[in-house]
Design a protein around this motif. Structure first.
Motif, mmCIF file in Angstrom:
data_model
loop_
_atom_site.group_PDB
_atom_site.id
_atom_site.type_symbol
_atom_site.label_atom_id
_atom_site.label_comp_id
_atom_site.label_asym_id
_atom_site.label_seq_id
_atom_site.Cartn_x
_atom_site.Cartn_y
_atom_site.Cartn_z
ATOM 1 N N ALA A 147 64.241 56.740 69.150
ATOM 2 C CA ALA A 147 65.523 56.705 68.449
ATOM 3 C C ALA A 147 65.324 56.374 66.968
ATOM 4 C CB ALA A 147 66.452 55.682 69.105
ATOM 5 N N VAL A 148 64.423 55.458 66.657
ATOM 6 C CA VAL A 148 64.151 55.095 65.267
ATOM 7 C C VAL A 148 63.551 56.289 64.528
ATOM 8 C CG1 VAL A 148 62.674 53.662 63.781
ATOM 9 C CG2 VAL A 148 63.947 52.628 65.646
ATOM 10 N N GLN A 149 62.612 56.984 65.152
ATOM 11 C CA GLN A 149 61.996 58.150 64.522
ATOM 12 C C GLN A 149 63.030 59.236 64.261
ATOM 13 O OE1 GLN A 149 58.912 59.164 67.285
ATOM 14 N NE2 GLN A 149 57.405 57.791 66.345
ATOM 15 N N GLN A 150 63.915 59.471 65.216
ATOM 16 C CA GLN A 150 64.946 60.489 65.049
ATOM 17 C C GLN A 150 65.909 60.110 63.925
ATOM 18 O OE1 GLN A 150 66.663 60.805 68.944
ATOM 19 N NE2 GLN A 150 65.159 62.302 69.649
ATOM 20 N N GLU A 151 66.272 58.843 63.837
ATOM 21 C CA GLU A 151 67.187 58.397 62.787
ATOM 22 C C GLU A 151 66.542 58.538 61.406
ATOM 23 O OE1 GLU A 151 70.577 57.029 60.925
ATOM 24 O OE2 GLU A 151 70.266 57.805 62.934
ATOM 25 N N ARG A 152 65.265 58.200 61.302
ATOM 26 C CA ARG A 152 64.560 58.360 60.024
ATOM 27 C C ARG A 152 64.518 59.830 59.613
ATOM 28 N NH1 ARG A 152 59.724 54.090 61.212
ATOM 29 N NH2 ARG A 152 60.861 52.239 60.576
ATOM 30 N N GLU A 153 64.247 60.712 60.561
ATOM 31 C CA GLU A 153 64.221 62.142 60.270
ATOM 32 C C GLU A 153 65.612 62.635 59.857
ATOM 33 O OE1 GLU A 153 61.868 64.571 60.065
ATOM 34 O OE2 GLU A 153 60.445 62.916 60.140
ATOM 35 N N ARG A 154 66.655 62.129 60.513
ATOM 36 C CA ARG A 154 68.017 62.535 60.177
ATOM 37 C C ARG A 154 68.360 62.122 58.751
ATOM 38 N NH1 ARG A 154 72.822 60.746 59.404
ATOM 39 N NH2 ARG A 154 72.251 58.591 59.728
ATOM 40 N N GLN A 155 68.023 60.883 58.391
ATOM 41 C CA GLN A 155 68.302 60.395 57.046
ATOM 42 C C GLN A 155 67.489 61.158 56.004
ATOM 43 O OE1 GLN A 155 67.746 56.152 56.966
ATOM 44 N NE2 GLN A 155 69.457 55.756 58.353
ATOM 45 N N GLN A 165 69.113 64.487 55.563
ATOM 46 C CA GLN A 165 70.374 64.327 54.842
ATOM 47 C C GLN A 165 70.126 64.152 53.340
ATOM 48 O OE1 GLN A 165 72.664 60.916 56.083
ATOM 49 N NE2 GLN A 165 74.599 61.911 55.605
ATOM 50 N N ARG A 166 69.132 63.344 52.976
ATOM 51 C CA ARG A 166 68.796 63.166 51.560
ATOM 52 C C ARG A 166 68.322 64.482 50.941
ATOM 53 N NH1 ARG A 166 66.390 58.294 53.389
ATOM 54 N NH2 ARG A 166 64.366 59.315 53.375
ATOM 55 N N ALA A 167 67.517 65.233 51.674
ATOM 56 C CA ALA A 167 67.007 66.503 51.165
ATOM 57 C C ALA A 167 68.147 67.501 50.967
ATOM 58 C CB ALA A 167 65.962 67.072 52.110
ATOM 59 N N GLN A 168 69.089 67.544 51.903
ATOM 60 C CA GLN A 168 70.223 68.455 51.778
ATOM 61 C C GLN A 168 71.090 68.071 50.581
ATOM 62 O OE1 GLN A 168 72.112 68.245 55.616
ATOM 63 N NE2 GLN A 168 70.850 69.877 56.474
#
Length: 76
Positions: free
Chosen positions: A30-38, A41-44
């Motif tokens: 879950a932590v890895q997925q949240e880091r990837e999501r953030q 989001q920053r890249a977008q």
């Protein structure tokens, strides 16, 4: 011999450890997925800022003021 004769049932302590390990794995995922999501989001957001045309603001565009005449040069 049968397989069920070789496999002993787990003790409550072993079951608890297995459960804690499984919980740890879920939390790590879950932590890895949240880091990837953030990160995505920053890249977008950065990509949107780059592709969006910059509109002039009052800070960047100032009205042109009156031009003051230059004083005539006096001969020596």
């Amino acid at each position: 011999m049968r397989i069920n004769e070789l496999v002993k049932p787990k003790t409550p302590e072993q079951l608890k450890l297995d459960q804690l390990r499984a919980t740890r794995e879920r939390a790590t995922t879950a932590v890895q997925q949240e880091r990837e999501r953030q990160k995505t989001q920053r890249a977008q957001k950065a990509l949107q800022l780059l592709t969006k045309p910059k509109s002039p603001t009052t800070k960047t565009t100032k009205p042109i003021g009156a031009i003051k005449p230059i004083a005539p040069i006096k001969p020596i």
